[in-house]
Design an enzyme around this catalytic site. Structure first.
Site, PDB file in Angstrom:
ATOM      1  N   CYS A  13       0.833  -1.207   0.000  1.00  0.00           N
ATOM      2  CA  CYS A  13       0.000   0.000   0.000  1.00  0.00           C
ATOM      3  C   CYS A  13       0.862   1.249   0.000  1.00  0.00           C
ATOM      4  CB  CYS A  13      -0.927   0.013   1.217  1.00  0.00           C
ATOM      5  SG  CYS A  13      -0.073   0.198   2.794  1.00  0.00           S
ATOM      6  N   CYS A  16       2.140   2.299   3.386  1.00  0.00           N
ATOM      7  CA  CYS A  16       3.302   1.494   3.814  1.00  0.00           C
ATOM      8  C   CYS A  16       4.568   1.980   3.116  1.00  0.00           C
ATOM      9  CB  CYS A  16       3.076   0.025   3.500  1.00  0.00           C
ATOM     10  SG  CYS A  16       1.599  -0.667   4.285  1.00  0.00           S
ATOM     11  N   ASP A 409       7.110  24.746 -32.397  1.00  0.00           N
ATOM     12  CA  ASP A 409       8.176  25.028 -33.345  1.00  0.00           C
ATOM     13  C   ASP A 409       7.675  24.567 -34.715  1.00  0.00           C
ATOM     14  OD1 ASP A 409      10.841  25.429 -34.440  1.00  0.00           O
ATOM     15  OD2 ASP A 409      10.974  23.250 -34.436  1.00  0.00           O
TER      16      ASP A 409
END
Length: 716
Positions: A13, A16, A409
């Site tokens: 998780c 964690c 560009d």
């Protein structure tokens, strides 16, 4: 100190992962540590041992794997270097092996409820079955929760452990057993959605083969890709993947580059063309001279960038993680208030409100909230990589979703970047001067500018032989070149470098050609204009469509920046469909223009080739480089790198960024909304442990599945 990358097993998780990172940075042997939850890796600067790293992750029983070279795996298809996928039976067995505790605990709960209805709720056999189920499915939960409780660390394990102990004290064994199983199942669902997102990213690793076929004299030997060196010649049969970046030294073939650049149509390549690791040779034998070792290929850079992109958190993700630190203690205070205050104030009995307080603890688990953002970011970045777009972090996705103005560009972005000579105009004094053409070719051959290359290619195609020793060669970016050959001083450049007012005939010709969309180059010999060269760059087929799509998305300003003259710029701008254009822009002018746009629109994207446009790309809110696959500078300079020259990837990337942010906001609303709704049930006293755990699991499931939708966003 050199940074080391370690793999981590068992990271389940996001909370964690944050806790693991804090513990790592507390170690004396580590200078800095960063945990990449999405890739299950840690980046460590220092000299820690594996035991130290695993001790820091002992709270989650994490396994840390030291850096190692990729080994060749035994496979069925040795050419591709990949094994066959598991059958559905093997996957089912693997799933059972991984989740057997939940399966067995569920069986015990069923037996417990049967015993409850046949022998009674508080009989020894009933309590024993429920207690056994709790211990089997919740052992790791209880172990970590108790440890956290003693250390005064408050996370979801602590909340659930208090709820389990409290539920057992008041005799709600059946509900507690179901809650523990559903919590374990919720974590399994979280792990499933996270792994699903990771698998898409890990698929990049499986693109390149593990082995190569190398010439050794007149023989061909099979070797690991790690053993191949720069300069080696590889033998690649039709249907085989190219194992390393290189240049074709013999043969020609169609190359499927979709795995790297996202291009759906194979590209014809011949001697001298670049090829990339992981691309597929479709129809002819090729000999390829290796230009990059395995760890430096474009594919390797892709994999590394995609992994590290997940460490660069989006601001929304950082905010949620910061909020989660205060969220859990706040939930514990609310739960304590619910359990204690009403009975003290004379509203209801202690048992009812204690039970309600336990339910608040269960519903307070922040699982869904914590994973709301990272799964979405990982899914989005993985999807983009599959389409040949490298996004260097969630922060760039979030910024791109806010962009209201984009500057393109021209050369190589909106146009193909391959100008062609369309017209030559001679001065009367030098009509059809072969020596002049020879000298122009010799000078332009020393420049790498696209216009110079086009002129050289045109002269070579007309059998012009370049003669004469070039001296005093000087190049001025965006203006032209000067040089001396056989005591003749040449200047080759744009019309603004010449005094045309004194030569009205040339001025009129230049103006007419520029109005037609040509780029005009003049050549002077000893200060006298002797030749005019007109060139025209072809607009990309999808440039107009892409600009139209961006306008449909609501962008307020789409601008083209070019070093060309105003007439040519206007012609191209009208053809492409941009809303604004700026002509005669040097690199520093483009950077200044980006700053001006940022003052007006706040968030501005710049799209360029990543080399000449590096200052503008770096100063834009989001810099996007085009055709970056063969240019390391382009990949490193920009925030987002489009590996191919496919301009349709620009609107796709904008679309992906906006959808990502919508899903993140939706996930946060789901995670918080379901919990707030369930918490409101406390007021009439309707909240139960069942409702609490189902709302938590439901939120986790909805958030995960919603985020996984980003894996399937397609480029149009």
């Amino acid at each position: 100190m050199k940074q080391q990358t370690y793999e981590v097993k068992g990271l389940s998780c996001a909370h964690c992962a944050s806790k693991f990172e804090r513990k790592l940075n507390q170690l004396d042997s580590i200078e800095t540590a960063k945990v990449n939850f999405g890739a299950s890796k840690i980046y460590v600067t220092g000299h820690p041992t594996i035991d130290e790293l695993e001790k820091a992750g002992a709270f989650e029983n994490l396994t840390v794997i030291a850096p190692k070279k990729k080994a060749v795996q035994p496979t069925v298809n040795t050419d591709e270097g990949r094994s066959d996928p598991q059958s559905w039976k093997e996957k089912a067995i693997a799933f059972y092996d991984e989740h057997y505790a939940i399966c067995f605990a569920t069986l015990l709960v069923i037996l417990g409820y049967i015993a409850r209805f046949t022998t009674g709720e508080h009989q020894f056999i009933t309590i024993t079955l429920f207690a056994a189920s709790i211990l089997i499915s919740g052992m790791s939960l209880l172990k970590q929760g108790l440890k956290n409780l003693f250390q005064l660390e408050f996370d979801m394990h602590t909340l659930m452990t208090i709820a389990v102990i409290g539920g057992a004290i008041i005799g709600e064994w059946g509900e507690v057993a179901v809650v523990v199983i559903l919590f374990a199942l919720s974590e399994a669902l979280e792990s499933f959605t996270m792994n699903k997102a990771r698998q898409s990213m890990e698929a990049l690793v499986a693109i390149a083969p593990d082995v190569a076929y190398r010439f050794k004299g007149n023989e061909i030997e099979k070797v690991k890709v790690e053993e191949v060196q720069v300069g080696d010649i590889l033998y690649i049969k039709p249907g085989q993947k190219i194992p390393l970046d290189g240049v074709i030294s013999n043969g020609s073939s169609s190359i499927n580059q979709s795995a790297i650049t996202g291009e759906s149509v194979p590209v014809d390549k011949t001697i001298g063309d670049d090829v990339f690791a992981g691309t597929l040779n479709e129809n002819s034998v090729l000999e390829v001279r290796v230009t990059k070792i395995a760890s430096e290929t474009t594919l390797s850079k892709m994999i590394e960038l995609v992994e590290r992109a997940q460490v660069n958190q989006a601001p929304a993700q950082a905010l949620i993680e910061k909020f989660a630190r205060y969220y859990t203690p706040m939930i514990m205070l609310i739960a304590l208030s619910v359990a204690v205050l009403p009975p003290l104030l004379g509203y209801g009995d202690s048992y009812t409100w204690f039970y309600q307080g336990l339910s608040v603890l269960v519903i307070g688990c922040p699982c869904a909230l914590v994973i709301a953002t990272p799964i979405a970011i990982i899914s989005s970045i993985s999807n983009a990589a599959r389409h040949g777009v490298l996004v260097k972090g969630g922060i760039h996705l979030e910024q791109l979703s806010r962009v209201q103005a984009v500057a393109f560009d021209k050369t190589g972005t909106l146009t193909r970047g391959e100008p062609e000579v369309t017209h030559l105009e001679w001065a009367q004094s030098s009509q059809e001067d072969a020596e002049l053409l020879s000298h122009v070719g010799a000078i332009e051959k020393m420049s790498n500018h696209p216009i110079a290359r086009a002129i050289v290619a045109y002269l070579q195609s007309n059998a012009v032989v370049f003669e004469g020793k070039v001296k005093s060669f000087q190049s001025q970016t965006g203006e032209g070149v000067t040089a001396t050959i056989q005591n003749n001083a040449y200047m080759i450049g744009k019309p603004q470098r010449f005094n045309l007012s004194a030569q009205p005939i040339w001025q009129e010709t230049v103006s007419q050609l520029e109005m037609q969309g040509n780029t005009v180059i003049l050549v002077s010999r000893n200060d006298s204009i002797v030749l005019l060269i007109a060139l025209r760059d072809r607009v990309r087929a999808k440039s107009k469509w892409s600009c139209r799509q961006l306008m449909k998305m609501g962008l307020k300003h789409i601008e083209m920046l070019t070093g060309d003259n105003p007439q040519t710029a206007k012609s191209i701008a009208n053809e492409v469909g941009v809303t604004h254009f700026k002509a005669q822009q040097l690199p520093e002018n483009k950077m200044t223009r980006i700053a001006t746009l940022q003052k007006k629109y706040s968030h501005v994207a710049m799209v360029g080739d990543g080399v000449n446009d590096a200052p503008a790309l770096a100063n834009a809110t989001v810099g996007i480089s085009m055709g970056a696959a063969s240019t390391d500078t382009a990949i490193e300079t920009a925030d987002i790198a489009v590996l191919s020259d496919d301009i349709t990837k620009i609107p796709y990337t904008f679309q992906l960024s906006r959808r990502t942010m919508r899903i993140i906001k939706m996930n946060i609303l789901i995670a918080i909304g379901l919990k707030v709704t369930a918490l409101l049930l406390v007021i009439p006293g309707w909240l139960t442990l069942w409702i609490a755990i189902f709302s938590d699991m439901g939120a986790t499931l909805l958030v995960g599945l919603n985020a996984l939708r980003l894996l399937y966003v397609k480029a149009e």
